[in-house]
Design an enzyme around this catalytic site. Sequence first.
Site, PDB file in Angstrom:
ATOM      1  N   SER A 118       0.803  -1.219   0.000  1.00  0.00           N
ATOM      2  CA  SER A 118       0.000   0.000   0.000  1.00  0.00           C
ATOM      3  C   SER A 118       0.831   1.262   0.000  1.00  0.00           C
ATOM      4  O   SER A 118       0.286   2.349  -0.033  1.00  0.00           O
ATOM      5  CB  SER A 118      -0.940   0.011   1.205  1.00  0.00           C
ATOM      6  N   ASP A 161      -7.544   5.858   5.660  1.00  0.00           N
ATOM      7  CA  ASP A 161      -7.559   4.585   6.381  1.00  0.00           C
ATOM      8  C   ASP A 161      -8.717   4.406   7.327  1.00  0.00           C
ATOM      9  O   ASP A 161      -8.654   3.547   8.199  1.00  0.00           O
ATOM     10  CB  ASP A 161      -6.277   4.469   7.213  1.00  0.00           C
ATOM     11  N   HIS A 171       1.810   3.712   6.871  1.00  0.00           N
ATOM     12  CA  HIS A 171       1.121   4.662   6.009  1.00  0.00           C
ATOM     13  C   HIS A 171       1.567   6.071   6.324  1.00  0.00           C
ATOM     14  O   HIS A 171       2.213   6.324   7.339  1.00  0.00           O
ATOM     15  CB  HIS A 171      -0.405   4.547   6.188  1.00  0.00           C
TER      16      HIS A 171
END
Lengths: 182, 189
Positions: B55, B133, B95
């Site tokens: 990701s 998210d 992330h």
Amino acid sequence: MHSFFTRINNVSALLSSCTMALLAAITIASLLQEAIFPPQINGQISMKPVKVFNAKTPRQRRKQEMGFLNFNMTADLTPLFTWNTKQLFLSLEAEYENAQGVNNSIVLWDRIVRRPEDARVNVVGAKNKYAFKEIGGKGFSKGAAGTASYALKYNLMPYVGMLRYGEAARLSDVSFDVREEL
Amino acid sequence: MFTEELKAFRRLGFRHVLLQVLNFASVIASGLMIWKGLGLITNTESPIVVVLSGSMEPAFYRGDLLFLTNPPHERYHTGDITVYKIPGADIPIVHRVMETHDVSSPVKISGLDLKVPGEQLILTKGDNNHIDDIELYQGLDWLERKHIVGKVRGFLPYVGYVTIAMNDFPQLKYALLGILGLLALIQRE
């Protein structure tokens, strides 16, 4: 002394120490290059007052006040592409303090630059990619302080080494233009 | 096949076997000390993590090794790449921070306890994902400082692929451990 196992042992030990030394040398060389020749970046952002009206993203249930940007931006980021640069991550962020004393920093637009040819950023009439919502729930007119600053920030990701962050352009004191629903 | 090694054992005696075991144990203990010492210096429970998902491509691919720090009183900025864990899910997620909201005077945000100065509310998103998210947060609206394991400072490509391979093929892990154990016991140096 010359058995199969000792040969493999010695070769693999030498291989791993040389690899680690090489990676450390690349990291240190990049750090020194950045310290001795710091890249000079100039950029410009221009935008009109940010329009605010009630809207809803597909994932929300109710409408709330959201900000809509329309901005132009130019920046020349080619000095950042060195032998150790894998990619640049650019983001346009809004920074403001709302009336409840909360300092907000929101990324509204981003772009990944992988080649030095794409490093000259010239964006005209762009809109925000991500929803611009006010956390306080009271919206921009009652919750936010008068103006916000917009900054173009970059994150340089190397092939090997430390991540670097910097700012390429900044525009301060952009006000919010709150409108009734159309 | 092992008759030669067994004869060597009987010749050297039981004491020798104990010495080998002690050598083995001290290697493992010093490795553990280095790992935990690194965790103390960087103030995070796992200072080195392996990227597990795609990701964050094209920045980080599966198998890259990341070095984290977690300075106790430093605030996180937008654009930082953080590793966080949601309580209830055990996998660390790597992330980038999209939004930060720093509290400077006590304020009540809907759905949360009273926030005091010094606290931050954080929203993240993976570079390769289209949306943020929120669905990964398992009911939370924002991440807080306590959920974050650390911030990525530097990285090494491909080095961590060994751990992913060992997770995906457990036979590889057992085979590797078996070979190492055997080598440690039968080597006489």
